[in-house]
Design an enzyme around this catalytic site. Structure first.
Site, PDB file in Angstrom:
ATOM      1  N   LYS A 127      -3.853 -19.169 -33.027  1.00 38.45           N
ATOM      2  CA  LYS A 127      -3.507 -17.778 -33.361  1.00 38.45           C
ATOM      3  C   LYS A 127      -2.448 -17.755 -34.452  1.00 38.45           C
ATOM      4  O   LYS A 127      -2.513 -16.957 -35.385  1.00 38.45           O
ATOM      5  CB  LYS A 127      -3.021 -17.043 -32.098  1.00 38.45           C
ATOM      6  N   GLN A 139       0.417 -15.113 -23.600  1.00 37.93           N
ATOM      7  CA  GLN A 139      -0.720 -16.006 -23.365  1.00 37.93           C
ATOM      8  C   GLN A 139      -0.937 -16.195 -21.868  1.00 37.93           C
ATOM      9  O   GLN A 139      -0.021 -16.562 -21.139  1.00 37.93           O
ATOM     10  CB  GLN A 139      -0.459 -17.368 -24.056  1.00 37.93           C
ATOM     11  N   ASP A 198      -3.468  -7.232 -27.173  1.00 32.06           N
ATOM     12  CA  ASP A 198      -4.478  -7.907 -26.354  1.00 32.06           C
ATOM     13  C   ASP A 198      -5.302  -6.878 -25.565  1.00 32.06           C
ATOM     14  O   ASP A 198      -6.298  -7.229 -24.931  1.00 32.06           O
ATOM     15  CB  ASP A 198      -3.777  -8.870 -25.382  1.00 32.06           C
TER      16      ASP A 198
END
Ligand code: NDP
Length: 283
Positions: free
Chosen positions: A50, A94, A117
């Protein structure tokens, strides 16, 4: 029939190019903060990727790596700081988090405007009522790949295997909003293969290596394989038996190189959208 292999890397490249160009017209580059707790090797790889893509697109990117023993309060304090930081447009924590941490509470603490997200209850709620804003990255990437095949979703029967909040549920909402008729199967579904055989578009998001065989698929169907499974020999495979299903389907995503690259591309797109909204003070 031999299915077209949908090249997720190529589609992601095109999307990233467009994202980069749009970002150039902003006063300042979009800012993404990625929080990693602990030392899970797979998570470290995802976070590194990322960061690389964010750098290529000219985004401001920061990675915060916290020790595995980080407490819930310490993690909330980090998120609070990022929520208040005007240079940060998007926050990604994450997953999975170490088991002593409450992931739901952590996700809920992310400001909805920075939820790139798409996993906060606010984002999920907007998606559920048909006003999607920041959509979970993997489902959004799947929709992009389906569009790339040219299939008409309106009136099509789409079957989703899996109902997680990260993949199955949101993709079912997106397919329904694209006017498909959607059936969701899960671990209690009886004879899922009878249902999948009716699908014009089949999404497999289960986490079971090669569960979907050729006899699960209707001739000519579009098959999107979200699964990422590591086999005993260390190789990766999806939830679909790709070679067998490719003899039946009209289009299929490979693993790796299908949905995976799209997930990161959609994270960048969400960060751009969040940044555009913040820089123009849109509500
Ligand atoms: P979860 O484990 O959270 O969910 C799996 C879902 O599959 C559940 O809804 C479960 O049902 C269902 N399921 C389990 N067994 C069966 C079965 N035999 N028949 C039908 N449904 C079944 O996984 P995720 O949704 O997070 O991920 C799914 C897969 O996608 C994994 O392989 C993961 O690694 C991969 N993934 C890939 C990404 C990418 O970027 N390509 C991103 C995210 C995930 P129930 O609800 O009843 O338990």
């Amino acid at each position: 029939m031999s299915a077209v292999r949908i090249d997720g890397r190529q589609v992601a490249k095109g999307l990233n190019r467009a994202t980069r160009e749009r970002a150039l017209s902003l006063t300042r580059p979009p800012g993404l903060a990625v929080v990693l707790v602990g030392e899970d090797p797979a998570s470290e790889v995802y976070v590194r990727r990322k960061g690389i893509v964010a750098g290529r697109l000219g985004f401001q990117h920061q990675q915060l790596t916290l020790p595995a023993a980080t407490t819930q309060d310490e993690l909330h304090a980090v998120i609070d700081t990022l929520n208040a930081d005007p240079s940060v447009d998007g926050i990604l924590v994450q997953l999975p988090l170490p088991s002593h941490l409450d992931s739901d509470a952590v996700l809920e603490s992310i400001h909805p405007d920075k939820d790139v997200d798409g996993l906060t209850p606010a984002s999920a709620g907007l998606l559920a009522i048909g006003r999607p804003l920041l959509v979970p990255c993997t489902p959004a990437g799947c929709m992009h790949l389906i569009e790339a095949t040219g299939v008409d979703l309106s009136g099509a029967h789409a079957v989703v295997l899996g109902r997680s909040n990260i993949v199955g549920r949101p993709i079912a909402r997106l397919l329904e909003q694209a006017n498909a008729t959607v059936t969701v199967c899960h671990s209690r579904t009886k004879h899922p293969e009878r249902i999948t055989r009716e699908a014009d578009v089949l999404i497999a998001a289960v986490g079971r290596p090669k569960m979907v065989g050729a006899d699960w698929v209707r001739p000519g169907a579009v098959v999107i394989d979200v699964g990422i499974n590591r086999l005993a020999d260390g190789s990766l495979c999806g939830d679909v038996d790709t070679d067998a299903v490719a003899q039946v389907a009209s289009a299929i995503t490979p693993v790796p190189g299908g949905v995976g690259p799209m997930t990161i591309a959609m994270l960048m797109r969400n960060t751009l959208v969040a940044s555009e909204r913040r820089q123009s003070n849109r509500p």
